[in-house]
Motif scaffolding. Structure first.
Motif, PDB file in Angstrom:
ATOM      1  N   SER A   1       0.809  -1.226   0.000  1.00 39.74           N
ATOM      2  CA  SER A   1       0.000   0.000   0.000  1.00 39.74           C
ATOM      3  C   SER A   1       0.837   1.269   0.000  1.00 39.74           C
ATOM      4  O   SER A   1       0.293   2.364  -0.084  1.00 39.74           O
TER       5      SER A   1
ATOM      6  N   ASN B   1      -3.831  -0.221  -2.909  1.00 38.05           N
ATOM      7  CA  ASN B   1      -4.180   0.867  -1.995  1.00 38.05           C
ATOM      8  C   ASN B   1      -4.323   0.374  -0.576  1.00 38.05           C
ATOM      9  O   ASN B   1      -4.045   1.097   0.360  1.00 38.05           O
ATOM     10  N   ASP B   2      -4.820  -0.837  -0.436  1.00 42.93           N
ATOM     11  CA  ASP B   2      -4.879  -1.380   0.900  1.00 42.93           C
ATOM     12  C   ASP B   2      -4.841  -2.890   0.843  1.00 42.93           C
ATOM     13  O   ASP B   2      -5.029  -3.487  -0.218  1.00 42.93           O
ATOM     14  N   PRO B   3      -4.578  -3.517   1.981  1.00 41.08           N
ATOM     15  CA  PRO B   3      -4.318  -4.956   1.987  1.00 41.08           C
ATOM     16  C   PRO B   3      -5.478  -5.794   1.481  1.00 41.08           C
ATOM     17  O   PRO B   3      -5.263  -6.895   0.994  1.00 41.08           O
TER      18      PRO B   3
ATOM     19  N   PHE C   1       6.337  -7.916   3.123  1.00 38.03           N
ATOM     20  CA  PHE C   1       5.831  -9.077   3.854  1.00 38.03           C
ATOM     21  C   PHE C   1       4.321  -9.105   3.964  1.00 38.03           C
ATOM     22  O   PHE C   1       3.711 -10.147   4.136  1.00 38.03           O
ATOM     23  N   LEU C   2       3.689  -7.931   3.845  1.00 36.76           N
ATOM     24  CA  LEU C   2       2.233  -7.905   3.953  1.00 36.76           C
ATOM     25  C   LEU C   2       1.583  -8.735   2.859  1.00 36.76           C
ATOM     26  O   LEU C   2       0.457  -9.192   2.998  1.00 36.76           O
TER      27      LEU C   2
ATOM     28  N   ASP D   1       0.895 -13.764   2.504  1.00 36.83           N
ATOM     29  CA  ASP D   1      -0.201 -14.728   2.429  1.00 36.83           C
ATOM     30  C   ASP D   1      -0.806 -14.774   1.032  1.00 36.83           C
ATOM     31  O   ASP D   1      -1.059 -15.834   0.482  1.00 36.83           O
TER      32      ASP D   1
ATOM     33  N   PHE E   1      10.756 -11.016   2.067  1.00 37.50           N
ATOM     34  CA  PHE E   1       9.992 -12.030   2.770  1.00 37.50           C
ATOM     35  C   PHE E   1      10.484 -13.412   2.372  1.00 37.50           C
ATOM     36  O   PHE E   1      10.912 -13.619   1.241  1.00 37.50           O
TER      37      PHE E   1
ATOM     38  N   LEU F   1       9.567   2.042  11.503  1.00 34.48           N
ATOM     39  CA  LEU F   1       8.591   1.253  12.238  1.00 34.48           C
ATOM     40  C   LEU F   1       9.352   0.099  12.856  1.00 34.48           C
ATOM     41  O   LEU F   1      10.319  -0.393  12.275  1.00 34.48           O
ATOM     42  N   ASN F   2       8.916  -0.333  14.025  1.00 36.36           N
ATOM     43  CA  ASN F   2       9.623  -1.400  14.725  1.00 36.36           C
ATOM     44  C   ASN F   2       9.275  -2.757  14.124  1.00 36.36           C
ATOM     45  O   ASN F   2       8.521  -3.534  14.681  1.00 36.36           O
ATOM     46  N   ILE F   3       9.824  -2.999  12.924  1.00 40.59           N
ATOM     47  CA  ILE F   3       9.602  -4.280  12.257  1.00 40.59           C
ATOM     48  C   ILE F   3      10.961  -4.827  11.837  1.00 40.59           C
ATOM     49  O   ILE F   3      11.917  -4.064  11.658  1.00 40.59           O
ATOM     50  N   PRO F   4      11.069  -6.128  11.671  1.00 40.46           N
ATOM     51  CA  PRO F   4      12.375  -6.747  11.436  1.00 40.46           C
ATOM     52  C   PRO F   4      13.131  -6.148  10.249  1.00 40.46           C
ATOM     53  O   PRO F   4      14.339  -5.939  10.346  1.00 40.46           O
TER      54      PRO F   4
ATOM     55  N   ASN G   1       7.384   5.880  13.273  1.00 44.88           N
ATOM     56  CA  ASN G   1       6.091   5.251  13.012  1.00 44.88           C
ATOM     57  C   ASN G   1       5.446   5.771  11.749  1.00 44.88           C
ATOM     58  O   ASN G   1       4.233   5.859  11.634  1.00 44.88           O
ATOM     59  N   ASP G   2       6.266   6.153  10.823  1.00 49.69           N
ATOM     60  CA  ASP G   2       5.772   6.724   9.580  1.00 49.69           C
ATOM     61  C   ASP G   2       6.939   6.712   8.603  1.00 49.69           C
ATOM     62  O   ASP G   2       8.057   7.029   8.983  1.00 49.69           O
TER      63      ASP G   2
END
Lengths: 368, 521, 407
Positions: A63, A96-98, A121-122, A125, A144, A192-195, A235-236
């Motif tokens: 997104s 635009n979105d998941p 990674f989003l 799936d 990913f 952002l606090n992601i790997p 966070n952005d």
């Protein structure tokens, strides 16, 4: 946004050319002004065996969109490079979105794409689900990998994870930062606090620690603690102001080298460094190319070769050499690397870094 | 200058608001335009002032046809207009307001305030307007603000001045003053078009009277015509101007206010220690100039504001802490002062507004669901009974005329058994025909044994309806009287002179009036 | 339909001259009036038409082949028009094809419309009660987290699991929305401010929880929850899941509530004129709390389409931009249930078709968003649209406005 600029440019061009009353070209398709200017195809292969006009290479963004000045954009650059170099067809869809991920991938499948690269990674799936249904399409996914509890690859034969051990070059960057610091404090912050973000920061911290061990100094890192997994985050990934205020705060605390890992928001960190006359290290791309105006404050950049990885995956698919083996960009295969140093980094330090790099490649140092 | 209107017509879709109107305004005359609300007076004036384009017909100034594309054209042609709603900037001084839009500068864009002040002073003296150019408009009483509007028009060298319902916002004394000013203007050659629906006023000041009904000029009259004649022309049938009522059969006290004090959000005491008793079968009229605490007083009676001190008792129970819902259910009927603000929901249909405070009752709701059938039946019945002129019951109330809007509110409040009826300005902005009707219903309600409280700034109305009159000034009840008291005395009390302070209107300041003491005993 | 007062078709009833002094005096102190933003049916339709026209121009001038024909425009003008026509034709054909052409396309349209409709209903409902609910996004995020947690943690039989997860979303949405109503009712805090703030808070709440082990996949630190259990996903025919059915049911309920219930009567009265409502004995604060709670419920319902319908895991982007698009949908739908359903379907179709425009016709992905943005713009500026189509204003009001008080 780029589109707007392009439309404006085109409008100007139209105005000019109308008065000039130009000539019709034999093939009225080509317009030099609108060829993507960012394409830096270094290997426009002329070898006819390396051309795949029937191959369709496709991509779905997350997104953030393709104009995110970050991993979506770099990934698509890889796709574009492949398309140009090997004469492929291309189709992209921006999410635009998941909730759209599934649809977007399916749409590309139905348009006959041979290879589909998804970004982030989003999309994990959705990519996996589509791959199971469409075994004749090769999928690759940036940032990913599909692993089980033991860390073994669980991806089906037609899915390739593209990952990057950015801790390695970040380690070198941390060492460089520590060696260049006069105040004895260096700072890093993430988007952002992601790997995929914190892996940079962890490598950076380890590099600083290594410097302290080697020289008996006590350079402090503010903004990330790998033990507690806590640190500074905007966070952005978009808001430059957030990056700027975060970096300014660190500079006020004494930091004189800043390592922002926050995409475009990190540009604010470079701005803060420039305003306060301290140094910085950029990530993902060579900052002296992608953010030229800040080149003077950059010691180096930690480059994450998403474009190269994507291009390779697409080529492998076209050449029927696709495998589900997870690609890991390392210093060794140059999937990750440091950009050329600035003049502020003296030759002695450069030599030390080169030495450390070799030790990492040789497995004498483990990072991450 | 002479202003002539020939065959002026204005249509809105299929509706003809003005139909072939002919009118001549001679230099130096006060020409009254008399008509009910909705008769087409404002449409006509908006065309004269360039706010609306005529569908047909022409306007002539001194025999030359003119076309006004905007008010600027009309002003240039010498037409000035004072709207019902003033177009003033409250924090500016009078002089600044007057020069607004036509700022004169001295070199380098410096405003020439002095010139503006001088102009205001000259005009004020010449027409005896008594306006201080340096006063802030927000500090001025309504009557003086109106004079500022007149000065604005005069500063534009208006030869014809349109006054649109100028007396609606004025106290009796201010109305007298305005009439004096109109005569002065006439004496110096300015023509005036005086729009009103008040018969007393046209007879007092008019030179000629044109009556408009349903978009047409139905006749002209001399000021010597009787009020009954004028009313008949205006409404199209004979109208009973005096409320026909028997003597009150006064019963037990029903609603009682005991030392009620209300403090507004700004910390001002707006109702000060007010006590009164409303008895069954009696109309208590509360007279007073707008803004003297009546609004807050009746709001506290319904529970819309909590009294800060004192108590309100209904049928021997203290209801001071009750909210509006409970008070309504206890049998208080409430016709608010400003119907469009508090009385109805403009975008709601007539049908819906007729049950605005009744929809919860078992008659109109079963459980969470509305009984649409009952609501429709109710609407049909009320529209019939109260002669509400509406196209359908689904028409939004905002599309009705003021009189019919008020009938909707009144019909709703009268459609349940009441112990007390509180009606504030029950006929404000309502046409003569509807006034007659509403007054009749109020008296009927009284005769049913309901205690009625009428709050009105219209002395005529207070006198017509009340069995007892209380006068409010500056938050207090300054006196009570019976309707046989001379008007002048009530007028003085409204201006702040108490019974014991017969010396005159000198004490009248602030929210009160700048009375000249005219008519003091 | 239920709204006879709007629309130029309605005759200027009875009386164009109803400017009595109190109404004139009341006008300037009128508070913020949400209903002033509600367009008429004609405005809505024209806005869509106009947006498509402007969209066509944008397609023309962003298609390389068309631009390529411009330098020799005067020699071969036909090329330009042919290419332009083809570009627009291809683009809009892809738009229609991708949204309506076949079962897959229709499924896509309906699946995308469902959350827009539900969230749009939440905005509409609040709107009718006089509240500008910008907070659907935050309500959705929190509700999505709740639904997801129940969906991937609890172990319940198929069907019941989905139902419980759905209820969790509704309750979470209700709480998040109700807080706004409560703040407004108790402190007078303006809902636009509080909803925007709570949108941010919601995102960080979700991020916080996604940082906890219990909300993450095993062996992963990504802010991505495990997939919702199969037992908690909506039943589906092909890819078409229950969402659109729930959306239509929600619209029916909202319609009944607004038009047929005492509560709806109160909400509409408070929304249109809170002073009159209060004078008529209604409790304005209670209506505010109720309306925002129900708006939160509807936003919660919207997010279940994503979490329990197709996407099946929770991230901080689980609401996408639905919460904001819902505002547009509600406005375009004139804050009525039927209008909201229609507008939601339109936006679902634009979104689904926009995908094909991108993929098949190679039109910039921004275009379908630009189309949506243009529709909003034209809806917000009815005077502009009316000017372009030369439609007369609504009776006297607008002609006076148009000419202004130039004096």
């Amino acid at each position: 946004m780029k589109k707007t600029a392009r439309i404006a440019a085109v409008a100007t061009m139209v105005a000019l050319s109308l008065s000039a009353c130009g000539e019709r070209e034999t093939d009225a398709g080509e317009d030099p002004a609108s060829t993507p200017s960012e394409s830096t195809s270094e290997s426009a292969s002329a070898d006819p065996s390396q051309q795949f006009p029937d191959f369709k290479a496709c991509m779905v963004s997350d997104s953030g969109g393709f104009d995110d000045k970050s991993f979506n954009q770099t990934s698509r650059q890889g796709l574009r490079d492949a398309v140009e170099a090997y004469g492929m067809q291309e189709a992209d869809i921006e999410s635009n979105d998941p909730s759209e991920f599934n649809d977007n991938i399916n749409e590309l499948v139905s348009q006959g794409c041979n290879s589909i690269t998804t970004v982030g990674f989003l999309l994990g799936d959705s990519t996996l689900a589509a791959a199971k249904k469409n075994k004749d399409v090769d999928f690759s996914i940036v940032d990913f990998a599909y692993t089980d509890d033991k860390g073994d690859n669980t991806a089906p034969a037609n899915v390739k994870g593209l990952t990057f051990n950015t801790a390695e070059p970040s380690f070198l960057a941390g060492y460089t930062a520590a060696a260049s610091s006069e105040s004895g404090v260096v700072g890093t912050f993430g988007g952002l606090n992601i790997p995929t973000v914190t892996i940079f920061m962890t490598g950076f911290v380890q590099g600083v620690e290594r410097y302290n061990e080697d020289t008996g100094s006590d350079v402090q890192v503010i903004g990330w603690d790998p033990e507690s997994a806590e640190g500074s985050f905007t966070n952005d990934f978009e808001d430059k102001n957030l990056g700027q205020s975060t970096a300014t705060e660190m500079i006020n605390q004494g930091a004189d080298v800043i390592f922002p890992v926050a995409g475009p928001a990190g540009l604010g960190g470079l701005q803060a460094a420039q305003d306060n006359d301290v140094k910085a290290i950029w990530v993902d791309t060579d900052g002296c190319v992608s953010a030229e105006e800040y080149c003077d404050v950059l010691l180096t950049s930690v480059m994450k070769g998403m474009d190269v990885a994507v291009q390779d995956a697409v080529l492998a698919s076209a050449e029927d050499e696709f495998s589900n083996e997870v690609y890991v960009g390392t210093l060794e295969n140059e999937g990750v690397k440091l950009a050329p140093f600035s003049d502020d980094v003296d030759e002695e330090l450069q030599a030390t870094i080169e030495d450390l790099k070799q030790q990492i490649i040789d497995g004498e140092i483990t990072v991450g | 200058m002479e202003l002539e209107i020939r065959g002026l017509t204005r249509r809105f879709g299929s509706f003809t608001a003005n139909d072939g109107i002919d009118l001549t305004i001679r230099p130096g005359e006060i020409h009254c335009l008399l008509g009910e609300n909705g008769a087409g007076k404002s449409t006509l004036m908006n065309m004269l002032y360039g706010l609306l384009d005529p569908s047909e017909g022409e306007i002539l100034v001194d025999g030359e046809p003119v076309a006004f594309a905007s008010p600027a054209d009309a002003i240039a042609a010498g037409i000035g207009m004072v709207h019902q709603h003033f177009m003033l900037v409250p924090p500016f001084t009078v002089a600044e307001n007057v020069m607004l839009g036509r700022e004169r500068t001295r070199g380098l864009g410096v405003l020439d305030r002095k010139a503006a002040s001088r102009l205001v002073r000259e005009l004020s003296e010449r027409y005896r307007l008594a306006v201080d150019p340096e006063a802030l408009v927000e500090d001025l009483p309504v009557g003086v603000q109106q004079r500022v509007e007149i000065i604005k028009a005069l500063a534009n060298e208006a030869k014809v001045l349109i006054l649109d319902e100028p007396t609606a916002v004025l106290t009796p004394q201010e109305i007298d003053e305005l009439m004096g000013i109109m005569r002065e203007l006439r004496a110096q050659g300015t023509s005036i078009i005086f729009i009103t629906h008040k018969l007393r006023e046209v007879r007092a000041v008019g030179d000629r009277i044109s009556v408009i009904r349903r978009g047409k000029v139905v006749g002209t009259a001399e000021p010597t015509a009787s009020e009954a004649e004028l009313a008949e022309m205006m409404v199209g049938r004979s109208v009973q101007l005096v409320v026909d009522k028997a003597a009150a059969a006064v019963g037990e006290p029903v609603l009682e206010a005991r030392n009620v004090t209300v403090i507004d959000p700004r910390g001002h005491q707006v109702v000060k220690d007010v006590s009164f008793v409303a008895r069954a079968g009696e109309v208590l009229g509360i007279a007073g100039v707008q803004g003297n605490g009546q609004t807050e007083l009746i709001k506290s009676l319904l529970g819309l504001v909590r009294p800060d001190a004192g108590e309100i008792w209904l049928d021997g129970r203290d209801i001071s802490r009750h909210g509006p819902r409970q008070s309504l259910e206890d049998g208080i009927g409430y016709v608010p002062e400003d119907r469009s603000h508090d009385g109805y929901v403009g975008s709601f249909s007539v049908r819906e507004n007729l049950v605005l405070d009744l929809f919860r009752s078992e008659r109109f709701a079963s459980g969470p669901a509305l009984r649409l059938g009952a609501i429709e039946a109710n609407a049909r019945q009320r529209i019939e009974e109260f002669d509400i002129r509406t196209e359908t019951m689904e028409t939004p109330v905002s599309a009705l005329s003021g009189g019919n809007q008020q009938k909707v509110v009144v019909a709703r409040e009268f459609s349940r058994p009441l112990k007390v009826l509180i009606a504030s300005q029950p006929t404000r902005g309502v046409d003569v025909g509807s006034i007659e009707f509403i007054h009749k219903r109020i008296v009927e309600e009284r005769d049913k044994g309901t205690a009625v409280i009428i709050v009105s700034t219209e002395l005529d109305e207070v006198f017509a309806l009340s069995d007892r009159i209380a006068v409010m000034y500056d938050g207090r009840i300054v006196g009570t009287a019976t309707p046989d008291i001379p008007r002048e005395e009530i007028g003085l009390m409204m201006a702040g002179a108490t019974d014991t302070d017969q010396a005159g209107a000198t004490g009248a300041t602030g929210a009160g009036t700048h009375g000249t003491g005219g008519g003091a005993a | 339909m239920s709204d006879p007062q709007k629309g130029p078709a309605a005759p200027p009833v009875v009386d164009p001259e109803r400017v009595d002094p109190h109404e004139a005096a009341a006008a300037p102190r009128r508070r913020f009036d949400a209903s002033a933003f509600v367009p008429t049916v004609v405005d809505s339709v024209l806005a869509v038409v106009l947006a498509l026209v402007v969209g066509a121009v944008l397609i023309v001038f962003s298609t390389e082949r068309v631009l390529g024909s411009l330098p020799y425009f005067f020699s071969y003008p036909w090329d330009f028009f042919r290419f332009a026509g083809e570009a627009v034709g291809d683009g809009y054909a892809a738009l229609v094809n991708g949204s309506l052409g076949g079962a897959d396309a229709l499924t896509r349209t309906l699946n995308r419309a469902a959350p827009l409709i539900c969230a749009g209903l939440g905005v509409s409902l609040a709107f009718r009660a006089g509240l500008f609910n910008i907070g659907a996004q935050g309500q959705m995020l929190v509700a999505g987290l709740a639904a997801g947690y129940v969906g991937f943690t609890w172990d319940l039989p198929t069907g019941l699991h989905a139902l419980v997860a759905l209820l969790a979303a509704l309750v979470a949405g209700a709480l998040w929305g109700g807080v706004i109503g409560l703040l407004k009712a108790r402190t007078g805090a303006h809902e636009v401010i509080t909803t925007i703030m709570l949108n941010n808070v919601a995102r960080f709440v979700v991020l916080y929880f996604l940082g906890l082990e219990a909300f993450q996949r095993p062996n992963s630190d990504n802010k991505l929850s495990p997939p919702v259990d199969d037992s908690a996903t909506f039943p589906a025919i092909g890819n078409l899941h229950l969402g659109i059915v729930l959306a239509v049911l929600a619209a029916l309920v909202v319609w009944w509530l607004l038009e047929r219930s005492t509560l709806g009567f109160e909400m509409r009265a408070v929304g249109a004129n809170p002073d009159a409502a209060r004078t008529a004995g209604m409790s304005v604060p209670r209506v505010y709390v109720t309306a925002m709670t129900l708006a939160g419920v509807l936003a919660g319902l919207a997010v279940t389409m994503t979490v329990l319908g197709q996407q099946n895991s929770v991230t901080d982007q689980v609401a996408g931009t639905v919460g904001f698009d819902a505002i547009t949908v509600a406005l375009l739908g004139r804050a009525t249930p039927v209008g909201t359903v229609l507008a939601g379907l339109l936006f679902g179709a634009l979104s689904a078709g926009g995908l094909s425009m991108q993929g098949a016709a190679g039109i910039a992905p921004e275009l379908s968003q630009v189309l949506q943005a243009l529709i909003v713009l034209f809806v917000a500026a009815p005077a502009l649209v009316r000017g372009i189509f030369r439609i007369k204003g609504r009776g006297q009001g607008s002609s006076v406005e148009a000419k202004g008080w130039g004096g």
